[in-house]
Structures are given as structure tokens and as C-alpha cells.
Design an enzyme around this catalytic site. Sequence first.
Site, mmCIF file in Angstrom:
data_model
loop_
_atom_site.group_PDB
_atom_site.id
_atom_site.type_symbol
_atom_site.label_atom_id
_atom_site.label_comp_id
_atom_site.label_asym_id
_atom_site.label_seq_id
_atom_site.Cartn_x
_atom_site.Cartn_y
_atom_site.Cartn_z
ATOM 1 N N ARG A 1 0.834 -1.209 0.000
ATOM 2 C CA ARG A 1 0.000 0.000 0.000
ATOM 3 C C ARG A 1 0.871 1.263 0.000
ATOM 4 O O ARG A 1 0.524 2.266 -0.623
ATOM 5 C CB ARG A 1 -0.977 -0.021 1.168
ATOM 6 C CG ARG A 1 -2.041 -1.119 0.959
ATOM 7 C CD ARG A 1 -3.100 -1.142 2.022
ATOM 8 N NE ARG A 1 -4.013 -0.018 1.948
ATOM 9 C CZ ARG A 1 -5.026 0.088 1.086
ATOM 10 N NH1 ARG A 1 -5.242 -0.856 0.194
ATOM 11 N NH2 ARG A 1 -5.823 1.135 1.120
ATOM 12 N N THR B 1 -5.203 6.505 -2.892
ATOM 13 C CA THR B 1 -6.151 6.063 -3.918
ATOM 14 C C THR B 1 -6.308 7.112 -5.015
ATOM 15 O O THR B 1 -6.350 6.786 -6.197
ATOM 16 C CB THR B 1 -7.518 5.758 -3.271
ATOM 17 O OG1 THR B 1 -7.332 4.755 -2.269
ATOM 18 C CG2 THR B 1 -8.519 5.264 -4.297
ATOM 19 N N HIS C 1 -4.682 -2.088 -7.609
ATOM 20 C CA HIS C 1 -5.452 -2.435 -6.412
ATOM 21 C C HIS C 1 -4.501 -3.095 -5.435
ATOM 22 O O HIS C 1 -3.610 -3.844 -5.833
ATOM 23 C CB HIS C 1 -6.566 -3.427 -6.762
ATOM 24 C CG HIS C 1 -7.154 -4.105 -5.559
ATOM 25 N ND1 HIS C 1 -8.178 -3.546 -4.821
ATOM 26 C CD2 HIS C 1 -6.833 -5.275 -4.940
ATOM 27 C CE1 HIS C 1 -8.465 -4.366 -3.804
ATOM 28 N NE2 HIS C 1 -7.670 -5.413 -3.866
#
Length: 141
Positions: free
Chosen positions: A87, A93, A117
Site C-alpha cells: 500500500r 487512492t 489495487h
Amino acid sequence: MALERTLSIIKPDAVAKNVIGEIYARFEKAGLKVVAAKYKQLSRREAEGFYAVHRERPFFNALVEFMISGPVMIQALEGENAVLAHRDLLGATNPKEAAPGTIRADFAESIDANAAHGSDSVENAAIEIAYFFAATEVVSR
């Protein structure tokens, strides 16, 4: 430190830009190992099933349409604190909010076409990996 696995999907926008290799190089430099991988065109049913948790959200249909708009590269990654490490590599995002040098800052076009993703927890990673890979297809190295 905990050895973990996470699911990563290089989305249609990044696949179309031909940056799979550049993204894989970032995974490897961060100590993440690819332990399963497949390149495929998602069916509508696969995309709807994978993102079922978002079914009631206003962006669900657009997300599904985007995910079936072209091929994706799906991989299970393994490494120390893999979920957070992955991440961190992805960035925010929304690519406009992503730190310079992150995958989304470098390769994403928008909050919808955001290049990749990544699982948000170890628990969800296990569910997501099992969605795309049989246990025999995931091999530690």
C-alpha cells in the site's frame, strides 16, 4: 516483522501503458516477492464478485466497467508486512494526493483509473488471493 501475503492487481490503465515490468521492479526493490501471477481479461461476473463489498456504492458500476475494459495483471505478493509495504508503494487512492514516486503518482490517471489495487488488510488479502488463485498456484520462494 511478520511475513505476509497481499493481493495486487495492475489495472487496465497501467497495463495499457505497458508499465507492468516497472511496477514489478518496484515490488522487488521493496522486498516483495511474486508468489502467484496471472494475466487475464476479467469477466463482468469476476469483477462484480471481487468488488461485491462495494455493490451498494455509487461508483460500483463504473468500477466494474473499468475493470473489464482491458486485461489486468493479478499477483500475490509475499514479504515482511506485505500489506502495508504494498500500500505504501501504491500511494493514495487518488493519484493527485499520492506522494511523488508512488505507483499511483507515476502511472495513474484519476481516482477511477488509479493503476493498481492492493489488499487493505491481512484478512482481506487471504480472501482476495483465494478469489483468484487456487492454493496450489501460490508458491513461496
